[in-house]
Design an enzyme around this catalytic site. Structure first.
Site, short mmCIF file in Angstrom:
data_model
loop_
_atom_site.label_atom_id
_atom_site.label_comp_id
_atom_site.label_asym_id
_atom_site.label_seq_id
_atom_site.Cartn_x
_atom_site.Cartn_y
_atom_site.Cartn_z
N LYS A 153 0.84 -1.20 0.00
CA LYS A 153 0.00 0.00 0.00
C LYS A 153 0.88 1.26 0.00
CE LYS A 153 -3.54 -2.60 -0.23
NZ LYS A 153 -4.13 -3.44 0.76
C1 LIG Z 1 -5.20 -4.54 1.09
C2 LIG Z 1 -6.68 -4.53 1.04
C3 LIG Z 1 -7.49 -4.96 2.10
C4 LIG Z 1 -6.96 -5.65 3.31
O1 LIG Z 1 -5.90 -5.02 3.95
P1 LIG Z 1 -4.85 -5.93 4.73
O2 LIG Z 1 -4.04 -4.90 5.46
O3 LIG Z 1 -4.07 -6.69 3.72
O4 LIG Z 1 -5.60 -6.79 5.66
C5 LIG Z 1 -8.85 -4.82 2.00
N1 LIG Z 1 -9.42 -4.29 0.91
C6 LIG Z 1 -8.69 -3.87 -0.13
C7 LIG Z 1 -9.38 -3.26 -1.30
C8 LIG Z 1 -7.29 -4.00 -0.12
O5 LIG Z 1 -6.59 -3.60 -1.17
#
Ligand SMILES: *Cc1c(COP(=O)(O)O)cnc(C)c1O
Length: 368
Positions: free
Chosen positions: A183
């Site tokens: 992210k």
């Molecule tokens: C990354 C992501 C999640 C989950 O986040 P994590 O930190 O990996 O648990 C949920 N929704 C979307 C759209 C994502 O890209």
């Protein structure tokens, strides 16, 4: 041979690495002062609203659903074109995910189609800002307003993005962010939930850690079954070192995205992303390959040229789990088509303009 170019890579500066080492030597490595400081910094970015950190974005979404009172017998409307966490959390709290097709231009949930999916059991909406492109917040909240419908924004990919000049997280109902390694801002693994009211803080904290409430010197009570979702101080220190770079990272991603549009060979007949240089944080640069292209062969051909390509995501209603709940191929043609042919090309702040040119040239070769 030039270096391998992954589709994502975190940028972590030396000051942050030293700071993490300091936490490791401090004798306090799980939730403590760094978590408090990280939450305070997040709150400042969210217009002073209450923010609590979590061990993942998934945990933040799940607690968001619980705080919204979503449970057995309820339906939650969301998009089939997202990371499967978005719908899995609905199942985790005992409710039913209800999918609505995407708008093929934005690849986000088609807001025009939500009304038709509402039933008396609909309790919440989970919009997802795919690739960091925000769902239209004005239309979204005009749908939920006055209907006893809660919104849990899955802003896992859109930290740092804006809607009409306002940063996501500074307004709206419950807002969940992710700080997973890929992210825009990372704590390796982690997430955060922005609360619409301070009065939710005690329950939010209980749901985060075993339902435990402490009082006095030695008092402890448990009146709800919480999870084990707390962030560590090691992770929080990493996040604290990332936040000062948020604007610079977002600006850089935007510049690189612009470069992709400039360099892209339009004769390849790929579908480019929605061209938004105001709101999106450009979490990903995704193209939909032309109908005749074989995605697996494309990915292999790119890898041979030293370039990593991601797949985000296959339409999730077609996974075995969701088919077992009654969802079928053909129900969401836009999400299905995009999910079959979408690819994520390299985009991260440390990339150069010439890396973008290299990707564009490799795509041309891979598709010819
Ligand atoms: C990354 C992501 C999640 C989950 O986040 P994590 O930190 O990996 O648990 C949920 N929704 C979307 C759209 C994502 O890209």
């Amino acid at each position: 041979m030039t270096d391998y170019l992954p589709f994502a890579r975190p940028s972590i500066d030396e000051e942050t690495i030293a700071g993490v080492a300091e936490v490791l030597r401090s004798g306090w490595i799980t939730s403590g002062p760094q978590v408090k400081a990280f939450e305070a910094a997040l709150s400042r970015l969210c217009g002073g609203r209450a923010v609590r950190s979590f061990s993942s974005g998934t945990a933040a979404l799940e607690v968001g659903l619980r705080l919204a009172g979503v449970g057995p017998g309820h339906e939650v409307i969301t998009t089939p074109l997202s990371w499967v966490a978005t719908a899995n959390v609905v199942l985790e709290v005992g409710a039913r995910p209800v999918f609505v097709d995407v708008d093929p231009r934005t690849r986000n949930i088609d807001l025009e189609k939500i009304e038709a999916a509402l039933t008396p059991a609909t309790r919440a909406l989970i919009p997802v800002d795919l690739a960091g492109l925000p769902v239209d917040r004005d239309r979204l909240y005009s749908i939920s307003r006055g209907k006893n419908l809660r919104v849990i924004e899955d802003a896992a990919q859109s930290f740092g993005a804006r809607w009409r000049g306002r940063a996501l997280g500074t307004f709206g109902d419950l807002v969940a962010f992710s700080f997973h390694a890929n992210k825009n801002i990372t704590t390796a693994e982690g997430g955060a939930l922005v609360l619409p009211e301070e009065s939710l803080i005690p329950l939010c904290e209980k749901l985060r850690l075993q339902g435990v409430a402490r009082f006095g010197e030695d008092g402890m009570e448990v009146d709800v079954a919480g999870g084990k979702f707390n962030l560590t101080d090691v992770a929080a220190r990493l996040g604290l070192g990332q936040l000062p770079h948020l604007q610079e990272f977002t600006d850089r991603r935007r510049e690189l995205a612009r470069r992709y549009f400039q360099r892209w060979d339009r004769s390849l007949e790929c579908e480019l992303p929605f061209e938004d240089f105001e709101n999106s944080n450009w979490h990903m640069f995704q193209v939909v390959l032309p109908r005749h292209a074989d995605r697996a062969r494309f990915i292999a051909a790119m890898r041979k040229q030293g370039i990593g390509v991601g797949v985000h995501y296959p339409a999730m209603h077609l996974f075995a789990l969701y088919r077992s709940l009654g969802w079928r191929a053909g129900q969401f043609p836009h999400a299905e088509r995009v999910g079959r042919s979408i690819v994520t090309l390299p985009l991260f702040p440390a990339m150069t303009e010439s890396d973008v040119s290299r990707v564009c040239a490799a795509v041309r070769k891979a598709l010819s």
